[in-house]
Design a protein around this motif. Structure first.
Motif, PDB file in Angstrom:
ATOM      1  N   TYR A  31      -4.756  -1.510  -1.848  1.00 16.24           N
ATOM      2  CA  TYR A  31      -4.552  -2.935  -2.131  1.00 16.24           C
ATOM      3  C   TYR A  31      -5.016  -3.191  -3.564  1.00 16.24           C
ATOM      4  O   TYR A  31      -6.156  -2.874  -3.926  1.00 16.24           O
ATOM      5  N   TYR A  33      -4.533  -5.847  -7.329  1.00 16.77           N
ATOM      6  CA  TYR A  33      -4.278  -7.223  -7.777  1.00 16.77           C
ATOM      7  C   TYR A  33      -4.045  -7.249  -9.282  1.00 16.77           C
ATOM      8  O   TYR A  33      -4.410  -6.324 -10.021  1.00 16.77           O
ATOM      9  N   THR A 123      -1.179 -10.099  -5.623  1.00 14.89           N
ATOM     10  CA  THR A 123      -1.733  -8.905  -4.982  1.00 14.89           C
ATOM     11  C   THR A 123      -0.589  -8.036  -4.471  1.00 14.89           C
ATOM     12  O   THR A 123       0.508  -8.529  -4.189  1.00 14.89           O
ATOM     13  N   GLU A 125       0.168  -4.591  -1.768  1.00 10.30           N
ATOM     14  CA  GLU A 125      -0.335  -3.653  -0.766  1.00 10.30           C
ATOM     15  C   GLU A 125       0.823  -3.018  -0.026  1.00 10.30           C
ATOM     16  O   GLU A 125       1.917  -3.582   0.068  1.00 10.30           O
ATOM     17  N   TYR A 351      -9.317  -2.699  -2.793  1.00  5.04           N
ATOM     18  CA  TYR A 351      -9.573  -2.491  -1.362  1.00  5.04           C
ATOM     19  C   TYR A 351      -8.764  -1.282  -0.887  1.00  5.04           C
ATOM     20  O   TYR A 351      -7.604  -1.091  -1.301  1.00  5.04           O
ATOM     21  N   ASP A 360     -14.299  -2.203   0.342  1.00  7.86           N
ATOM     22  CA  ASP A 360     -14.108  -2.917  -0.912  1.00  7.86           C
ATOM     23  C   ASP A 360     -14.480  -1.992  -2.068  1.00  7.86           C
ATOM     24  O   ASP A 360     -15.521  -1.327  -2.022  1.00  7.86           O
ATOM     25  N   ARG A 377     -10.263  -7.709  -0.511  1.00  8.37           N
ATOM     26  CA  ARG A 377      -9.047  -8.501  -0.388  1.00  8.37           C
ATOM     27  C   ARG A 377      -9.304  -9.876  -1.002  1.00  8.37           C
ATOM     28  O   ARG A 377     -10.367 -10.466  -0.800  1.00  8.37           O
ATOM     29  N   GLY A 394     -12.505 -10.426   0.993  1.00 11.88           N
ATOM     30  CA  GLY A 394     -11.826 -10.874   2.205  1.00 11.88           C
ATOM     31  C   GLY A 394     -12.439 -12.097   2.838  1.00 11.88           C
ATOM     32  O   GLY A 394     -12.187 -12.398   4.003  1.00 11.88           O
TER      33      GLY A 394
END
Length: 453
Positions: A31, A33, A123, A125, A351, A360, A377, A394
């Motif tokens: 994941y 960003y 983001t 993923e 992540y 994380d 997240r 998250g």
């Protein structure tokens, strides 16, 4: 290269081809960003988010993996690396399991939104655990978002300055959307740069000579006609008459364009003589008889605009002139005099999931703390004070998240029109900030053309 010939498998940095061999065993999710990092002392404190829809529509939507493209990539990378490092099996699994569509989810802020720097903008993923390596494979292409974001941001900063002076000298901002004209087509590196940068400027203004940007707004943002222009002279149409016939050259243009605005470059020899003796004397009656909606625009095209045009807007006000009488044009400074570091754009992993367990992650380089990245997240929310903030680890509430899923498993899920984007980017009542003097001069000195009408 025609769009149908574009091979997504070859649209990444070479070293990323080897990354599927480098992630931890049993990893199932990556994941990442994208943000415009905060930077002390920068003249830009917020950014205009624009351009992702174009990249998604043109390069990522639909079946982008085919057997022919796998074979083309296999041969290329074998020759490129001089060893077999290409993940042929992984790409064929994308083809067979997902019909060549990318098992990726992208969440982003709505296009045109004004976001303070340092916040998450989108983001990325993987949606299928077999394809964790895809998330950062597409980083190369997605980070090119720096370009339309930066152009749209710089263009909007100009808009703040022009709005300030227009309102101060005329009492309104009527006509603001036509005050900055894009002349950057020839000053950029490619047709695609002209199209994407030209469209980014059209988020804020409607004046342009960059046809590529207008066409992009039509094709990818549902706007039948996003930008407008007027008949205008260039030096070749003036000097072809000879130095002693500048008056005749000007007069010919007035004869040919009796109605509607017309712009005449007037610095081929002596802009001051042209304004005082030709336009202001010999042709004065011809100019004055033109209707209100058929104004003459006198265009200087050399020298420092801050000196040539009565030291631009601040001096205009001192002399009792309204900013209504001035139009601005910007060439390559608007579309080309910038880079990824202008807004410190970055794409980072935050992540991962391995053996079904989430973790994380972040980077924290001791040599440059400013390049530290976010953890976990992410979500974007407006806090109780009304300010936008990124929530890490998250911890954000889904109902508060301003990030919208725009792409999933090869399909575009949001299709913003330019009208919607322009509304998102409108100046607010508390803009422009009146304390912008040094900022103004730095930006305005990038103008290559200023015109009086």
């Amino acid at each position: 290269m025609a769009a149908q010939d574009f091979n997504f498998l070859l649209a990444t940095d070479s070293y990323k081809i080897t990354h599927y061999k480098q992630y931890p065993p049993n990893v199932s999710k990556i994941y990442s960003y994208f943000e415009c990092r905060q930077k002390k002392g920068s003249q830009f404190n917020e950014v205009v988010f624009f351009g992702l829809q174009y990249l998604l529509k043109k390069y990522l939507t639909g079946p982008v993996v085919t057997e022919d493209k796998i074979q083309e990539a296999k041969l290329f990378y074998q020759m490129h690396f001089k060893q077999a490092v290409f993940d042929e099996e992984g790409w064929r699994k994308v083809l067979e399991k997902h019909n060549g569509r990318l098992p990726i989810r992208i969440k982003a802020v709505p296009e045109g939104k004004i976001i303070p720097r340092g916040n998450v903008l989108f983001t990325v993923e993987n949606t299928d655990q077999d394809f964790y390596w895809l998330t950062n494979y597409i980083e190369t292409m997605l980070v090119q978002m720096w370009y339309p974001i930066t152009v749209a941001t710089v263009s909007r900063e100009f808009k703040k300055i022009l709005a300030k002076h227009l309102k101060a000298t005329s009492g309104s901002v009527e006509g603001l959307e036509l005050k900055l004209h894009d002349f950057g087509y020839r000053g950029v590196s490619s047709q695609e740069s002209a199209a994407l940068g030209g469209a980014a400027h059209l988020v804020n203004f409607c004046g342009t000579d960059t046809i590529a940007g207008v066409l992009m707004a039509q094709r990818y943002y549902g706007c039948p006609m996003a930008g407008f222009s007027i008949p205008a002279a260039e030096h070749s149409t003036i000097i072809s008459w000879g130095k002693n016939k500048e008056k005749e050259a000007f007069e010919r243009i007035l004869d040919q364009f009796l109605s509607g605005p017309v712009s005449v470059v007037s610095d081929s020899y002596d802009i001051f003589n042209a304004c005082k003796h030709i336009w202001g004397d010999k042709l004065k009656e011809r100019v004055m008889e033109r209707s209100e909606d058929s104004c003459l625009v006198i265009r200087p095209d050399s020298g420092d605009p801050a000196e040539t045009l009565i030291e631009i807007l601040a001096k205009l006000s001192d002399e009792g002139w309204s900013a209504e009488n001035v139009l601005f044009g910007c060439g390559s400074s608007l579309l080309q005099k910038l880079n990824r570091d202008t807004l410190s754009c970055a794409f980072k992993c935050s992540y991962v999931e391995t053996n079904g367990k989430g973790m994380d992650v972040c980077k924290q380089p001791v040599t440059d703390p400013s390049k530290g990245s976010k953890r976990g997240r992410l979500s974007l929310r407006r806090n109780s004070d009304g300010f936008l903030e990124t929530i890490e680890r998250g911890a954000g509430k889904p109902e508060e998240d301003l990030l919208v899923t725009v792409f999933e498993n090869g399909s575009l899920l949001q299709d913003y029109s330019l009208d919607e984007i322009r509304k998102n980017a409108l100046l607010q009542d508390d803009e422009p900030n009146p304390n912008l003097y040094n900022h103004e001069r730095e930006l305005l000195h990038n103008h290559i053309i200023s015109s009086i009408h």
